[in-house]
Design an enzyme around this catalytic site. Sequence first.
Site, PDB file in Angstrom:
ATOM      1  N   ASP A 183      25.278   0.089  45.813  1.00 54.65           N
ATOM      2  CA  ASP A 183      26.079  -0.307  44.645  1.00 54.65           C
ATOM      3  C   ASP A 183      27.492  -0.794  44.952  1.00 54.65           C
ATOM      4  OD1 ASP A 183      23.948   1.337  44.009  1.00 54.65           O
ATOM      5  OD2 ASP A 183      25.067   2.659  42.683  1.00 54.65           O
TER       6      ASP A 183
ATOM      7  N   ASP B 154      28.601  18.016  45.268  1.00 55.28           N
ATOM      8  CA  ASP B 154      29.420  19.151  45.706  1.00 55.28           C
ATOM      9  C   ASP B 154      28.650  20.077  46.649  1.00 55.28           C
ATOM     10  OD1 ASP B 154      27.794  20.810  44.172  1.00 55.28           O
ATOM     11  OD2 ASP B 154      29.326  21.238  42.653  1.00 55.28           O
TER      12      ASP B 154
END
Length: 564
Positions: free
Chosen positions: A55, A134
């Site tokens: 992207d 995370d």
Amino acid sequence: MTMSTIWLLTLFSVIYGSAATHHIYRNLQSVSSDSSNQPYRTAYHFQPPNNWINDPNGPLRYGGLYHLFYQYNPKGAVWGNIVWAHSVSRDLVNWTPLDPAIFPSQSSDINGCWSGSATLLPGNKPAILYTGIDSLNQQVQNFAQPKNLSDPFLREWVKSPKNPLMAPTSANKINSSSFRDPTTAWLGKDGHWRVLVGSKRRTRGMAILYRSKDFVKWVQAKHPLHSTLGSGMWECPDFFPVLSNGQLGVDTSVNGEYVRHVLKVSLDDKKHDYYMIGSYNAAKDAFIPDEESNIFVLRYDYGKYYASKTFFDDGKKRRILLGWVNESSSVADDIKKGWSGIHTIPRAIWLHKSGRQLVQWPVEEVEKLRAYPVNLLPQVLKGGKLLPINGVTASQADVEISFEVSKLRKAEVLDYWTDPQILCSKKGSSVKSGLGPFGLLVFASEGLQEYTSVFFRIFRHQHKYLVLLCSDQNRSSLNKDNDLTSYGTFVDVDPLHDKLSLRTLIDHSVVESFGGEGRACITARVYPTLAINDKAQLYAFNNGTADVKITRLSAWSMKKAQIH
Ligand SMILES: *[C@@H]1O[C@H](CO)[C@@H](O)[C@H](O)[C@H]1NC(C)=O
Ligand SMILES: *[C@@H]1O[C@H](CO)[C@@H](O)[C@H](O)[C@H]1NC(C)=O
Ligand SMILES: *[C@@H]1O[C@H](CO)[C@@H](O)[C@H](O)[C@H]1NC(C)=O
Ligand SMILES: *[C@@H]1O[C@H](CO)[C@@H](O)[C@H](O)[C@H]1NC(C)=O
Ligand SMILES: *[C@@H]1O[C@H](CO)[C@@H](O)[C@H](O)[C@H]1NC(C)=O
């Protein structure tokens, strides 16, 4: 098959899985390769010297420079180890690489720095929101800002110690594996920022809305901006205003009487970018698609194209669209060539005067690369004829052609509406009809063992004419390991009154086509084995039974852009 290919294939069989949108080849994520002898590298489409890209992220214009960040694996040609690579440009054509801007460094992104967007805050201060993976492998949204606003290159970015700013919790019930890709934020009349994050609840895809006064403390709105049952995960949402009249772009926060809104999402289940046109009700913070509009109808591009993003170019007052095009070759071939993925030529994007669709056109700057023009006189192209377009570098070219048809009564009758892509794959360039196929043959080899055809075909359906545009890859390569899918769409032009125009950007392994002056785009990847470099030839062709008239044919060899 070489020894190294066999070795690679053995590896693939061991490691195959899926996370988010990408197949995972864990053992290949850090494999480098020799990149000599490269007939498929592009000359003027954006790509780094090697490795995997996907992207485009956070495009913006700052200090007179265009900034492009993108998802990048610094270590190999498959998806993995994702960071935000960074390049800058003065013209959206030539690019200079800088060091990666954002890479895993805090617990809120230690397992990956995924897609996001940039917003210019008051005082011309860039801010980035991006998805971090995370330490618990949850998808969360983080904030970063430039360290030094006097540096037009924006080389260093500082992350907020308050990250993550948006996260799944037991209270908000957001799926921690389906929460990513924040948009550019926009400012409401109440002085509060809004941003969207792509998500889903079971099969309902949605754009979750957050609001903030200070860009730091974000509060989730009660309702998403929009959602659709059965559409699956919404990746890379993009939400922006377009003027109801004209080609100028406007800043993302603009709303009002002369403005329509576009909501685009990348549907993970379909791997295509879809958009809707509608109104943004600012009081309710809801997007209301125009009547009969839904998320499964309009696409930016009917070929290979995904994870796109727009930004407002305040220099030239236009909205620019950037998108990712993945490979059609096998993973083994990607590893051998040492790279995977390119971006399309940046496109200006605006609302068509009908109000029913967007129009896209390659930014005018790309025309600086045109050299050695070849112009053919208007002429009739008889059924069954091939017209060579000599004098251009056919593997690196820009071609514009327009047709006029007169004998519309010869159009084939289509009794039942059929999916255009299926029509294109059933009726390739060798299947004759009254009107069509006619168009361009690109990457054609000497004896036509290989070619890619981009063409029109006209049907009559319930007293109306339907103009089909196809990009047929079936004969594009003798190497059948490639994905040879044909692509197609109907183009909303009237063959009675409008010219049938086609522009195709050809670049070694890319065929990027614009039909009907940008009303229909189809991007394809092809890997010819014979029609490479100066062996490639270019033709106009008509394989229908009726004659057609070429009213314009201009072609240029394209110079190489400076990209890394
Ligand atoms: C900020 O960038 C400017 C322009 O590149 C440079 O002259 C200056 O030294 C930088 N400041 C710091 C603190 O690095
Ligand atoms: C959350 O999203 C993931 C990834 O798409 C999916 O596999 C999982 O089933 C979802 N969980 C729930 C509870 O919907
Ligand atoms: C990339 O290409 C492959 C094969 O050509 C296709 O099946 C896949 O869906 C594509 N992925 C994306 C994200 O576009
Ligand atoms: C044109 O049609 C003929 C006959 O159907 C076919 O043999 C030929 O390959 C076609 N040409 C192209 C460019 O597809
Ligand atoms: C290509 O065309 C042949 C017939 O010429 C057909 O059998 C085959 O299915 C086509 N392949 C694709 C991928 O469309």
